[in-house]
Scaffold this active site. Sequence first.
Site, PDB file in Angstrom:
ATOM      1  N   GLY A  92      -2.913  -7.379  -0.203  1.00 13.67           N
ATOM      2  CA  GLY A  92      -1.376  -7.636   0.499  1.00 13.67           C
ATOM      3  C   GLY A  92      -0.316  -7.600  -0.821  1.00 13.67           C
ATOM      4  O   GLY A  92       0.697  -7.593  -0.072  1.00 13.67           O
ATOM      5  N   ASP A  93      -0.665  -7.717  -1.838  1.00 10.56           N
ATOM      6  CA  ASP A  93       0.573  -7.686  -2.817  1.00 10.56           C
ATOM      7  C   ASP A  93       0.097  -6.959  -4.046  1.00 10.56           C
ATOM      8  O   ASP A  93       0.040  -7.211  -5.153  1.00 10.56           O
ATOM      9  CB  ASP A  93       0.921  -9.033  -3.154  1.00 10.56           C
ATOM     10  CG  ASP A  93       2.162  -9.040  -3.895  1.00 10.56           C
ATOM     11  OD1 ASP A  93       2.971  -8.271  -4.034  1.00 10.56           O
ATOM     12  OD2 ASP A  93       2.446 -10.304  -4.619  1.00 10.56           O
ATOM     13  N   LEU A  94      -0.315  -5.747  -3.703  1.00 12.03           N
ATOM     14  CA  LEU A  94      -1.007  -4.937  -4.777  1.00 12.03           C
ATOM     15  C   LEU A  94      -0.164  -3.958  -5.421  1.00 12.03           C
ATOM     16  O   LEU A  94       0.100  -2.679  -5.555  1.00 12.03           O
ATOM     17  CB  LEU A  94      -2.175  -4.121  -4.054  1.00 12.03           C
ATOM     18  CG  LEU A  94      -3.193  -3.393  -5.058  1.00 12.03           C
ATOM     19  CD1 LEU A  94      -4.148  -4.509  -5.945  1.00 12.03           C
ATOM     20  CD2 LEU A  94      -4.145  -2.514  -4.345  1.00 12.03           C
ATOM     21  N   TRP A  95       0.867  -4.649  -6.303  1.00  8.49           N
ATOM     22  CA  TRP A  95       1.607  -3.989  -7.406  1.00  8.49           C
ATOM     23  C   TRP A  95       0.903  -3.595  -8.371  1.00  8.49           C
ATOM     24  O   TRP A  95      -0.090  -4.465  -8.868  1.00  8.49           O
ATOM     25  CB  TRP A  95       3.053  -4.439  -7.426  1.00  8.49           C
ATOM     26  CG  TRP A  95       3.188  -5.778  -8.028  1.00  8.49           C
ATOM     27  CD1 TRP A  95       2.657  -7.093  -7.645  1.00  8.49           C
ATOM     28  CD2 TRP A  95       3.743  -6.339  -9.332  1.00  8.49           C
ATOM     29  NE1 TRP A  95       3.050  -8.010  -8.351  1.00  8.49           N
ATOM     30  CE2 TRP A  95       3.691  -7.432  -9.364  1.00  8.49           C
ATOM     31  CE3 TRP A  95       4.405  -5.282 -10.307  1.00  8.49           C
ATOM     32  CZ2 TRP A  95       4.282  -8.024 -10.601  1.00  8.49           C
ATOM     33  CZ3 TRP A  95       4.765  -5.848 -11.485  1.00  8.49           C
ATOM     34  CH2 TRP A  95       4.725  -7.213 -11.417  1.00  8.49           C
ATOM     35  N   ASN A 122      -0.626  -6.761 -10.536  1.00 10.49           N
ATOM     36  CA  ASN A 122      -1.562  -7.442  -9.841  1.00 10.49           C
ATOM     37  C   ASN A 122      -2.903  -6.769 -10.070  1.00 10.49           C
ATOM     38  O   ASN A 122      -3.816  -7.436  -9.419  1.00 10.49           O
ATOM     39  CB  ASN A 122      -1.487  -8.059  -8.542  1.00 10.49           C
ATOM     40  CG  ASN A 122      -0.188  -9.104  -8.334  1.00 10.49           C
ATOM     41  OD1 ASN A 122      -0.202  -9.970  -9.518  1.00 10.49           O
ATOM     42  ND2 ASN A 122       0.388  -9.394  -7.330  1.00 10.49           N
TER      43      ASN A 122
END
Length: 293
Positions: A196-199, A202
Site C-alpha cells: 500500500g505504500d511501497l516506495w 519502505n
Amino acid sequence: MTDWHSITAAITAATGQPCHPQSCQELGGGCINRAFVLRDGAQAWFVKLNSARRLAMFTAEAAGLEALAMAEALRVPRPLCAGTAGDEAFLVLKFIAFGRAGPRSPATAGHQLAALHRQTQERFGWQHDNFIGATPQANAVDSDWARFWQERRLRPQLDLARARGHGGRLQERGERLLAACPALLDHDPPPALLHGDLWGGNLAYDQDGQAVIFDPATYYGDREADLAMTELFGGFSADFYAAYREAWPLEPGYPVRRDLYNLYHVLNHLNLFGAGYLGQAQAMIDRLLAALG
Ligand code: ADP
C-alpha cells in the site's frame, strides 16, 4: 520526556521475558515518527514514537504488518505491542539489522512481491481503515475496483486538497478524472493483498540479502497499485521488475493505470507537504484526461 519505563513494561508483558535494555539509541530516517533501537543482550527492539493522539496510526500499522507477515511472502518485522506512555504513542517491532553494503537479491524480492499479491479476498478494501503517511485512508470494502479507487482513494485526497485551499483547476479537472475512473480502470484485477505504500524507503535488505518490507498502508487492491508506487520515487532495479513479471505478467494498459494510481500518492504529498506537488498532480491529471482521447 519519554516514559521508557511504561514501554519496556509493555515489551515485558508482550514477550513474557523481562526487558531491561542496556542501551537506547535514536535512529534517523523516518518521515513521520521518531525511531529508536532498544538493546537488551541479544535482543533488540525497534520503537516508533509519536504524540498520543497518533495511537490509531500505530495500531493500524501493527495490523497491516501482521497481515503481511501472515502471507509469508516477504520478510516483515513482527509487531510486538502498541500503546500510549504519558503523552506519547509507541509501536514496538522486532529490530531487524539491515545490511547496508551486503548481498541483496532484488530478483527474489520481485518473486516474493508477486507471491504476496497472490493472497486475495473477495472484495477490495480491508477490515480496518488505516493511514497513508499521516493521512487517514478509508478501506470500507467494495466489489467494484474503479468505484473503490474513485471514492476511497482519489476523492478523499481531492477533498482534502480543496480544504487546504487548492480549488480551481485542480478540482475542475479532478472531477472530470473521477468521472473517468471506470473508463481508465477498465480491467478486472483480483483484490490482492498490497503493502500500500511501497516506495523505495519502505523496503530494505537484511544482512542475508533478504528483502524486508515495513511501514505499510495495507489493503486489498489492484496489485498494479503497489508496482506503480515502486516506480514513483525510484529505487527498484530492473531485476526486481523482470522477476515480478516472470512470476505474474502485467496486463496491457498498465502505464496509464500507473499514473492514476500514483496520482493518489502525489495528491497525498500535496496535502501533507504542500504546494510543491501541485504542478506534478496537475500534469498527471492532464495526461490521464488526454489518454481518454
Ligand atoms: P516512518 O513511519 O517514520 O516513516 P519507518 O517505519 O519507515 O518510519 O522507519 C524509519 C526507518 O527505520 C526505516 O527507513 C528503516 O530504515 C528503519 N526501520 C524500520 N523498521 C525497522 C525495524 N523493524 N528494525 C530496524 N530498522 C527499522
